[in-house]
Scaffold this motif. Structure first.
Motif, PDB file in Angstrom:
ATOM      1  N   MET A   1      51.643  68.280  -0.488  1.00  0.00           N
ATOM      2  CA  MET A   1      51.179  67.032  -1.114  1.00  0.00           C
ATOM      3  C   MET A   1      51.693  66.998  -2.544  1.00  0.00           C
ATOM      4  SD  MET A   1      47.258  65.669  -1.454  1.00  0.00           S
ATOM      5  CE  MET A   1      46.750  67.126  -2.369  1.00  0.00           C
ATOM      6  N   SER A   2      52.476  66.008  -2.886  1.00  0.00           N
ATOM      7  CA  SER A   2      53.089  65.972  -4.212  1.00  0.00           C
ATOM      8  C   SER A   2      52.281  65.155  -5.218  1.00  0.00           C
ATOM      9  CB  SER A   2      54.504  65.393  -4.112  1.00  0.00           C
ATOM     10  OG  SER A   2      54.467  64.065  -3.709  1.00  0.00           O
ATOM     11  N   HIS A   3      51.347  64.333  -4.706  1.00  0.00           N
ATOM     12  CA  HIS A   3      50.550  63.540  -5.650  1.00  0.00           C
ATOM     13  C   HIS A   3      49.687  64.473  -6.497  1.00  0.00           C
ATOM     14  CE1 HIS A   3      51.670  59.695  -4.033  1.00  0.00           C
ATOM     15  NE2 HIS A   3      51.197  59.972  -2.847  1.00  0.00           N
ATOM     16  N   ASP A   4      49.586  64.203  -7.781  1.00  0.00           N
ATOM     17  CA  ASP A   4      48.721  64.978  -8.654  1.00  0.00           C
ATOM     18  C   ASP A   4      47.273  64.578  -8.389  1.00  0.00           C
ATOM     19  OD1 ASP A   4      50.845  66.243  -9.868  1.00  0.00           O
ATOM     20  OD2 ASP A   4      51.096  64.657 -11.369  1.00  0.00           O
ATOM     21  N   THR A   5      46.402  65.599  -8.327  1.00  0.00           N
ATOM     22  CA  THR A   5      44.986  65.299  -8.175  1.00  0.00           C
ATOM     23  C   THR A   5      44.455  64.720  -9.490  1.00  0.00           C
ATOM     24  OG1 THR A   5      42.853  66.206  -7.484  1.00  0.00           O
ATOM     25  CG2 THR A   5      44.255  67.604  -8.882  1.00  0.00           C
ATOM     26  N   TYR A   6      43.316  64.099  -9.442  1.00  0.00           N
ATOM     27  CA  TYR A   6      42.762  63.479 -10.642  1.00  0.00           C
ATOM     28  C   TYR A   6      41.247  63.542 -10.580  1.00  0.00           C
ATOM     29  CZ  TYR A   6      42.212  59.562  -7.416  1.00  0.00           C
ATOM     30  OH  TYR A   6      41.875  58.781  -6.337  1.00  0.00           O
ATOM     31  N   GLU A   7      40.610  63.245 -11.703  1.00  0.00           N
ATOM     32  CA  GLU A   7      39.153  63.289 -11.773  1.00  0.00           C
ATOM     33  C   GLU A   7      38.609  61.938 -12.217  1.00  0.00           C
ATOM     34  OE1 GLU A   7      35.888  65.654 -14.471  1.00  0.00           O
ATOM     35  OE2 GLU A   7      37.285  66.901 -13.282  1.00  0.00           O
ATOM     36  N   LEU A   8      37.503  61.544 -11.608  1.00  0.00           N
ATOM     37  CA  LEU A   8      36.814  60.306 -11.971  1.00  0.00           C
ATOM     38  C   LEU A   8      35.378  60.625 -12.339  1.00  0.00           C
ATOM     39  CD1 LEU A   8      37.968  58.066  -8.967  1.00  0.00           C
ATOM     40  CD2 LEU A   8      38.847  57.932 -11.305  1.00  0.00           C
ATOM     41  N   LYS A   9      34.851  59.935 -13.346  1.00  0.00           N
ATOM     42  CA  LYS A   9      33.439  60.078 -13.691  1.00  0.00           C
ATOM     43  C   LYS A   9      32.664  58.950 -13.010  1.00  0.00           C
ATOM     44  CE  LYS A   9      33.674  62.633 -18.039  1.00  0.00           C
ATOM     45  NZ  LYS A   9      32.983  63.793 -17.463  1.00  0.00           N
ATOM     46  N   ALA A  10      31.480  59.290 -12.510  1.00  0.00           N
ATOM     47  CA  ALA A  10      30.685  58.300 -11.791  1.00  0.00           C
ATOM     48  C   ALA A  10      29.214  58.467 -12.125  1.00  0.00           C
ATOM     49  CB  ALA A  10      30.902  58.451 -10.287  1.00  0.00           C
ATOM     50  N   ASP A  11      28.472  57.363 -11.945  1.00  0.00           N
ATOM     51  CA  ASP A  11      27.016  57.392 -12.081  1.00  0.00           C
ATOM     52  C   ASP A  11      26.402  57.316 -10.693  1.00  0.00           C
ATOM     53  OD1 ASP A  11      27.193  57.305 -14.915  1.00  0.00           O
ATOM     54  OD2 ASP A  11      27.458  55.121 -14.828  1.00  0.00           O
ATOM     55  N   ALA A  12      25.343  58.086 -10.464  1.00  0.00           N
ATOM     56  CA  ALA A  12      24.638  58.008  -9.189  1.00  0.00           C
ATOM     57  C   ALA A  12      23.853  56.699  -9.117  1.00  0.00           C
ATOM     58  CB  ALA A  12      23.703  59.197  -9.030  1.00  0.00           C
ATOM     59  N   ARG A  13      23.802  56.105  -7.924  1.00  0.00           N
ATOM     60  CA  ARG A  13      23.020  54.886  -7.708  1.00  0.00           C
ATOM     61  C   ARG A  13      21.807  55.235  -6.856  1.00  0.00           C
ATOM     62  NH1 ARG A  13      25.489  50.658  -4.588  1.00  0.00           N
ATOM     63  NH2 ARG A  13      26.961  52.127  -3.684  1.00  0.00           N
ATOM     64  N   GLU A  14      20.627  54.832  -7.317  1.00  0.00           N
ATOM     65  CA  GLU A  14      19.419  55.123  -6.541  1.00  0.00           C
ATOM     66  C   GLU A  14      19.249  54.132  -5.396  1.00  0.00           C
ATOM     67  OE1 GLU A  14      16.045  55.333  -9.046  1.00  0.00           O
ATOM     68  OE2 GLU A  14      16.778  57.063 -10.196  1.00  0.00           O
ATOM     69  N   GLN A  15      19.712  52.912  -5.611  1.00  0.00           N
ATOM     70  CA  GLN A  15      19.537  51.885  -4.588  1.00  0.00           C
ATOM     71  C   GLN A  15      20.880  51.548  -3.940  1.00  0.00           C
ATOM     72  OE1 GLN A  15      17.701  48.715  -6.876  1.00  0.00           O
ATOM     73  NE2 GLN A  15      15.653  49.388  -6.288  1.00  0.00           N
ATOM     74  N   VAL A  16      20.805  51.164  -2.682  1.00  0.00           N
ATOM     75  CA  VAL A  16      22.002  50.735  -1.966  1.00  0.00           C
ATOM     76  C   VAL A  16      21.743  49.361  -1.371  1.00  0.00           C
ATOM     77  CG1 VAL A  16      22.785  53.083  -1.448  1.00  0.00           C
ATOM     78  CG2 VAL A  16      21.235  51.918   0.130  1.00  0.00           C
ATOM     79  N   GLY A  17      22.797  48.763  -0.818  1.00  0.00           N
ATOM     80  CA  GLY A  17      22.653  47.431  -0.241  1.00  0.00           C
ATOM     81  C   GLY A  17      23.445  46.407  -1.031  1.00  0.00           C
ATOM     82  N   LYS A  18      23.502  45.192  -0.501  1.00  0.00           N
ATOM     83  CA  LYS A  18      24.317  44.140  -1.120  1.00  0.00           C
ATOM     84  C   LYS A  18      23.836  43.772  -2.518  1.00  0.00           C
ATOM     85  CE  LYS A  18      25.971  42.009   3.156  1.00  0.00           C
ATOM     86  NZ  LYS A  18      26.013  40.783   3.974  1.00  0.00           N
ATOM     87  N   GLY A  19      22.505  43.715  -2.687  1.00  0.00           N
ATOM     88  CA  GLY A  19      21.967  43.352  -3.989  1.00  0.00           C
ATOM     89  C   GLY A  19      22.325  44.383  -5.044  1.00  0.00           C
ATOM     90  N   SER A  20      22.198  45.658  -4.683  1.00  0.00           N
ATOM     91  CA  SER A  20      22.538  46.736  -5.610  1.00  0.00           C
ATOM     92  C   SER A  20      24.020  46.718  -5.942  1.00  0.00           C
ATOM     93  CB  SER A  20      22.154  48.085  -4.996  1.00  0.00           C
ATOM     94  OG  SER A  20      22.668  49.149  -5.769  1.00  0.00           O
ATOM     95  N   ALA A  21      24.854  46.484  -4.919  1.00  0.00           N
ATOM     96  CA  ALA A  21      26.305  46.445  -5.142  1.00  0.00           C
ATOM     97  C   ALA A  21      26.686  45.317  -6.084  1.00  0.00           C
ATOM     98  CB  ALA A  21      27.029  46.291  -3.801  1.00  0.00           C
ATOM     99  N   ARG A  22      26.062  44.161  -5.915  1.00  0.00           N
ATOM    100  CA  ARG A  22      26.355  43.024  -6.807  1.00  0.00           C
ATOM    101  C   ARG A  22      25.961  43.355  -8.240  1.00  0.00           C
ATOM    102  NH1 ARG A  22      24.926  39.632  -2.278  1.00  0.00           N
ATOM    103  NH2 ARG A  22      22.741  39.631  -2.933  1.00  0.00           N
ATOM    104  N   ALA A  23      24.829  44.038  -8.402  1.00  0.00           N
ATOM    105  CA  ALA A  23      24.372  44.409  -9.747  1.00  0.00           C
ATOM    106  C   ALA A  23      25.358  45.373 -10.405  1.00  0.00           C
ATOM    107  CB  ALA A  23      22.985  45.048  -9.652  1.00  0.00           C
ATOM    108  N   VAL A  24      25.901  46.297  -9.606  1.00  0.00           N
ATOM    109  CA  VAL A  24      26.884  47.249 -10.133  1.00  0.00           C
ATOM    110  C   VAL A  24      28.131  46.505 -10.601  1.00  0.00           C
ATOM    111  CG1 VAL A  24      28.466  49.120  -9.497  1.00  0.00           C
ATOM    112  CG2 VAL A  24      26.066  49.220  -8.784  1.00  0.00           C
ATOM    113  N   ARG A  25      28.576  45.536  -9.803  1.00  0.00           N
ATOM    114  CA  ARG A  25      29.789  44.769 -10.175  1.00  0.00           C
ATOM    115  C   ARG A  25      29.547  43.933 -11.429  1.00  0.00           C
ATOM    116  NH1 ARG A  25      29.571  43.447  -4.489  1.00  0.00           N
ATOM    117  NH2 ARG A  25      30.737  45.014  -3.323  1.00  0.00           N
ATOM    118  N   ARG A  26      28.335  43.410 -11.588  1.00  0.00           N
ATOM    119  CA  ARG A  26      28.027  42.626 -12.792  1.00  0.00           C
ATOM    120  C   ARG A  26      28.128  43.492 -14.048  1.00  0.00           C
ATOM    121  NH1 ARG A  26      24.056  39.964  -9.513  1.00  0.00           N
ATOM    122  NH2 ARG A  26      22.431  41.377 -10.271  1.00  0.00           N
TER     123      ARG A  26
END
Length: 208
Positions: free
Chosen positions: A1-26
């Motif tokens: 595999m020639s692609h270089d690996t990388y790191e991303l920082k993320a926040d944990a989400r306590e809630q899931v579902g469409k409403g939660s996803a929309r809030a994350v995008r906002r």
């Protein structure tokens, strides 16, 4: 595999579902889920900018990454993503946890080399690519960037099958019950001989 690996920082989400996803995008982030490796799914939110450039930068689905969720570093492989059909912006990403022995199915692009050493192409033949990508089963930490098909010696009428391609160790095609064709060398229309004149036109006119 020639692609270089990388790191991303993320926040944990306590809630899931469409409403939660929309809030994350906002908030200017992208909702995502990490699953697999016999552990419960983990809902997270990622930087929109980082994910946008990774998705559109190429090799996203074949590059192992590390996601830092509050100090916990998780190795993952992106498995799927959704884009806005109008804006082409990332809407959601699925990641697969990578364990010690994780194996995955991935689509790998096919590259062709040595066209100038193919007698068929030199004589005006045309490379007809049947498969631009091939699905392989392989270790998650050894995904090939591409597979290479050598056209040296290929003549008009020849077919290149998967059996003629040298694959890295541990990499095997998902289609394993037949020696499928990757490409052929076809004759071009310009190479076809002119058709004979119709017999009636060539024959001398009958005398009265």
């Amino acid at each position: 595999m020639s692609h270089d690996t990388y790191e991303l920082k993320a926040d944990a989400r306590e809630q899931v579902g469409k409403g939660s996803a929309r809030a994350v995008r906002r908030e200017g982030k992208v909702p995502a889920v990490i699953y697999g490796d016999k552990q419960p799914p983990l809902a997270i939110a990622l930087s929109y900018k980082e994910i946008y450039y990774k998705i559109h930068g190429g090799g996203f689905l074949t590059t192992v990454a590390t996601i830092d969720v509050g100090g916990q570093k998780i190795q993952v492989l992106p498995k799927d993503y959704q884009l806005d059909p109008v804006k082409d912006t990332p809407m959601h990403v699925d990641f697969l946890r990578i364990g010690k022995n994780t194996e995955v199915n991935v689509e790998v692009p096919v590259h062709f080399i040595n066209e100038d050493k193919s007698p068929g192409i030199k004589r005006g033949g045309v490379l007809n690519i049947v498969r631009h990508e091939i699905e392989f089963h392989c270790p998650a930490d050894a995904i090939p960037d591409s597979v290479t098909v050598d056209l040296s010696g290929a003549d008009i009428g020849d077919s290149i099958h998967i059996s003629s391609v040298k694959l890295p160790a541990g990499v095997r095609p998902v289609i394993h019950d037949r020696d499928f064709t990757i490409a052929t060398i076809a004759g071009s229309a310009a190479m076809r001989p002119e058709t004979d004149a119709p017999a009636e036109a060539a024959a001398p006119a009958a005398t009265e």
